[in-house]
Design an enzyme around this catalytic site. Structure first.
Site, short mmCIF file in Angstrom:
data_model
loop_
_atom_site.label_atom_id
_atom_site.label_comp_id
_atom_site.label_asym_id
_atom_site.label_seq_id
_atom_site.Cartn_x
_atom_site.Cartn_y
_atom_site.Cartn_z
N HIS A 176 0.72 -1.32 0.01
CA HIS A 176 0.00 -0.03 -0.19
C HIS A 176 0.59 1.45 0.06
CE1 HIS A 176 -3.65 2.10 0.78
NE2 HIS A 176 -3.04 3.13 1.56
N GLU A 213 -8.14 8.08 -4.17
CA GLU A 213 -7.41 7.09 -3.42
C GLU A 213 -8.42 5.87 -3.00
OE1 GLU A 213 -5.16 8.36 -0.23
OE2 GLU A 213 -3.45 8.84 -1.46
N SER A 214 -7.79 4.74 -2.50
CA SER A 214 -8.84 3.76 -2.30
C SER A 214 -8.97 3.69 -0.67
CB SER A 214 -8.12 2.59 -2.73
OG SER A 214 -7.04 2.13 -2.23
N HIS A 215 -9.95 3.09 0.02
CA HIS A 215 -10.11 2.62 1.35
C HIS A 215 -11.01 1.51 1.33
CE1 HIS A 215 -9.36 4.12 5.50
NE2 HIS A 215 -8.41 3.96 5.18
N ASP A 221 -4.63 14.96 2.12
CA ASP A 221 -3.79 14.98 1.34
C ASP A 221 -3.67 16.59 0.71
OD1 ASP A 221 -2.55 12.69 1.47
OD2 ASP A 221 -3.89 11.52 0.13
N SER A 238 -4.05 6.46 13.63
CA SER A 238 -5.04 7.44 14.14
C SER A 238 -5.20 8.59 13.12
CB SER A 238 -4.56 7.82 15.46
OG SER A 238 -4.71 6.92 16.46
N GLN A 239 -6.47 9.07 13.05
CA GLN A 239 -6.65 9.92 12.15
C GLN A 239 -6.59 11.51 12.42
OE1 GLN A 239 -8.22 9.25 8.85
NE2 GLN A 239 -6.70 7.80 9.60
N GLY A 278 -1.88 9.55 -8.20
CA GLY A 278 -3.25 8.51 -7.95
C GLY A 278 -2.88 7.50 -6.74
N ASN A 279 -3.36 6.39 -7.08
CA ASN A 279 -3.23 5.19 -5.91
C ASN A 279 -3.68 3.83 -6.42
OD1 ASN A 279 -5.47 3.79 -3.68
ND2 ASN A 279 -3.57 4.29 -3.22
#
Length: 752
Positions: free
Chosen positions: A58, A105-107, A129, A326-327, A550-551
């Protein structure tokens, strides 16, 4: 933990044979050996934690970077590019001194484990970002792919994901202007939750992730560090999903959008006062990523004291602090003389901020805990010099049989009654039906600058109220097409997003992508990936739209079953005045309906083949990028010069889907006639690319058709906006009320 119990750098040098959990942390045996070779000793526990998350698939793109280099090697010359691949997000010049940054992006895996928080923190991460580039976020988008619409687990995942996206984005006060919702059984165990964001800044406000200037302070600010998300995105997204391995299902991050809103305002005020030398958000890999990337991109080294990191959980080990995801946290590099003012701004916004280290003269990243050195590494080896794999790839042996199974063999409707029934079945199918049940949970117009939003082809926001300057963003992808032919399928995704932007009147400018695939250890998957990247790179070169960033999301599979290869492409466009935008609605009766482009018998991978026959096979529609570029130029010119009042691209569902959406959106019907050389079925359901349907005021018909003729674009008059039905002369008549019922009722019937 007492200092004596610490695994320090000195201790690691003296105890080379200590067993370490490198495998549990996701490293391969040869990768662990490489870490030891780099350090000249075994890593400390803290160093092992950093290498494991930063060398994950990742974070390091170790299986994909050999292919991604094509985006640079084949990049078209584009004067608009200000910041390209390698930073938190790409930045392009949109005129009037404004720059726009955008990224998708992906999650994916976190959103399957815990749909609400997985999706919410995906939004939070992509927004940070954007902030890290120096921009104010102005909009978000959400391309989604779920399992079968009628599967019980889809009823668990989708509502949670939508609530998470809406809950976080709405709380931030950011409009959600676009996205997708696609259902397919291939995504049952691996839904795709991609998140994108757009930010706006002046050219002089661009910021980069680098730590320079010896003595400059490293300030960690935002939320306290907790145990949530330890190894989350970095490890969870780097292994095949397998219910028998709970170690690959770590805690999903927990988001707090109100904390993030304070973080946004605090950061932008610090930018405005020129207090920040470099900045990095804390997302995947947390503090490991922020420190190593800042140090690696800068001109010196870095010293960090973990004791100074504000914690929510005092029992966290140094390894856990470094791995925590942690966010709502960011890391800034600030000159010593400006630290006091930076901290004062943080206090004003009620944001916790702590000096945790400084930039040094050396070239090492050194991290201390309780006065002992627990990390001593060259930051480049952590952040940018991880393993690079040239994975074997090969065209799968089943590809020929799949492509030979053409949709042309499928039975077509026998007579007008069956044709009519199939139109209703298509328009009311989960993939073609209205997604208002989803989008109504999002605030699409907050901030007052949204001028186009779902269900329009493209989201568009105004960025200068005085001049009307605006930007548009479209996201598209078709995993079915990519399964049939990943090279062509990826180009079709690019072409559709390009076409959608142009249909709104905006000039396509640049690209971001999110590449969702199965395991890179499967040669068939790597072939799909390599072909898709090659397709996008070649397509962008032809269209003149560079990839800005990108991702890559790999390991999207359960056991041996991979998802369809799903490259999602986002195209950003610019429009000089949003007042000249073109919506999709047929809003004025009497206007003429024109079909632009060529229609052929192309049904393989189509919405008709899926909705009516549950079939996937054959070759996808052909791509003509020169035609796409010409169509785009015509649509932009016609919009700017007032020659068209509505435009809608033709893609999933073909002409009948586009006309139905334009009629329902505008509240007017249309009387259509099948052009010479086409049968009604092909006319209505073909998914040939490079096409759009437009409504033209009668006063503009000659000017519009002359422009198309001179430029060499086929433009066929197929009808007129009129009444409250869609009538295909001599074939089928559908009342708008009837169409609206099936179109708007399908998704609520499944999920409401």
């Amino acid at each position: 933990m007492s200092p004596a119990a610490l695994d320090t750098v000195d201790n690691a040098a003296k105890t080379p044979d200590v067993e370490q959990p490198w495998k549990e942390l996701g490293l391969k045996e040869e990768e662990y050996a490489r870490v030891r070779e780099i350090l000249g000793r075994r890593p400390t526990g803290a160093e092992l934690a950093m290498y494991s998350v930063m060398w994950s698939e990742h974070c390091s793109y170790k299986s994909s970077k050999v292919h991604l280099r094509q985006f640079g090697a084949k990049a078209p010359q584009n004067d608009a590019m200000l910041v390209g691949i390698g930073e938190n997000a790409g930045v392009v010049d949109v005129g009037e001194g404004y720059a726009v940054t955008f990224k998708v992006e992906s999650h994916n895996h976190p959103s399957y484990v815990e749909p609400y928080q997985g999706a919410a923190t995906g939004v939070g991460g992509i927004v940070r970002d954007i902030i890290a580039m120096g921009a104010r976020p102005v909009a978000v988008v959400d391309p989604l792919r779920m399992g079968a619409a009628d599967h019980p687990d889809t009823k668990r995942v989708l509502p949670g994901v939508v609530a998470g996206i809406g809950g976080y984005g709405n709380s931030l006060g950011l409009p959600n202007i676009g996205g997708e919702l696609v259902f397919d059984a291939c995504y049952q165990g691996n839904p795709l939750v991609n998140a994108g964001a757009i930010g706006v800044m002046r050219h002089e406000d661009i910021h980069l992730a680098k730590a320079s200037g010896s003595g400059n302070r490293i300030i960690l600010y935002g939320a306290r560090t907790g145990g949530d998300g330890i190894g989350g995105a970095s490890i969870l997204a780097s292994e095949t999903f397998d219910a028998t391995k709970p170690s690959k299902r770590p805690a999903v991050q927990v988001g707090d959008p109100f904390q993030e809103k304070l973080l946004i305002e605090c950061t932008l005020e610090a930018f405005a006062e020129k207090l920040v030398v470099g900045i990095q958000d804390l997302g995947a890999a947390g503090l490991s990523c922020a420190t190593s990337e800042l140090a690696s991109n800068g001109s010196g080294g870095m010293r960090v004291d973990l004791d100074d990191v504000p914690l929510r959980d005092s029992t966290l080990s140094p390894e856990e602090i470094l791995m925590s995801e942690s966010q709502e946290r960011m890391c800034a590099v600030v000159e010593e003389a400006k630290v006091e003012r930076f901290l004062a701004i943080c206090e004003k916004w009620d944001v916790i901020a702590t000096v945790v280290g400084e930039v040094t003269d050396g070239d090492r990243l050194e991290i201390f805990w309780h006065g002992e050195k627990i990390v001593d590494v060259d930051p480049r080896t952590v952040a940018h010099e991880g393993p690079v794999y040239e994975r074997p790839y090969a065209r799968p042996d089943w590809q020929d049989a799949l492509q030979a199974d053409d949709a042309g063999k499928l039975p077509r409707p026998a007579g007008a009654a069956e044709l009519r029934a199939q139109v209703l079945q298509l328009v009311g199918s989960p993939n073609q039906a209205s997604k208002a049940w989803v989008t109504d949970q999002y605030d699409r117009f907050v901030q007052g600058n949204t001028v186009l939003a779902q269900p329009e082809d493209t989201g568009m926001v105004r960025i200068n109220e005085e001049t009307g300057l605006g930007v548009a963003l479209a996201n598209d992808g078709n995993g079915r097409f990519a399964k049939l032919d990943p090279y062509t399928g990826a180009q079709l995704a690019l072409a559709e997003a390009y076409r959608n932007v142009a249909a709104s009147g905006a000039r396509p400018l640049a690209v971001s992508d999110c590449l969702n695939f199965g395991s890179p250890e499967d040669p068939a998957v790597m072939w799909q990936f390599a072909e898709a990247v090659r397709g996008i790179a070649d397509g962008c070169l032809r269209l003149g739209t560079p990839v800005t960033g990108g991702n890559v999301s790999l390991y999207n599979q359960t056991g041996e079953a991979a998802i369809h290869p799903t490259p999602v492409v986002s195209v950003l466009g610019v429009i000089d005045d949003v007042a000249r935008r073109t919506p999709m609605a047929f809003a004025e009766a009497g206007q003429l309906v024109y079909l632009l482009g060529d229609t052929r018998e192309e049904f393989s991978g189509s919405a008709w083949a899926q909705a009516i026959h549950d079939h996937l096979g054959g070759l996808p529609p052909a791509v003509d990028l020169d035609r796409e570029k010409l169509l785009g130029e015509i649509l932009v010119s016609a919009s700017r010069d007032g020659m068209i009042d509505a435009a809608h691209d033709l893609s999933d569902g073909g002409l009948i889907q586009a006309v139905a959406e334009s009629c329902l959106r505008g509240g007017n019907g249309a009387r259509l006639i099948v052009p010479d050389g086409l049968d009604a079925f092909t006319f209505l359901f073909s998914e040939s690319a490079g096409r759009a349907v437009v409504s033209v005021p009668r006063s503009e018909e000659t000017r519009f058709t002359d422009m198309c003729k001179v430029r060499g674009l086929p433009a066929t008059r197929i009808g007129v906006v009129d009444g409250d039905v869609i009538e295909v002369q001599g074939e089928v008549t559908l009342r708008l009320e009837e169409l609206r019922s099936v179109y708007e009722g399908a998704i609520p019937a499944l999920f409401a």
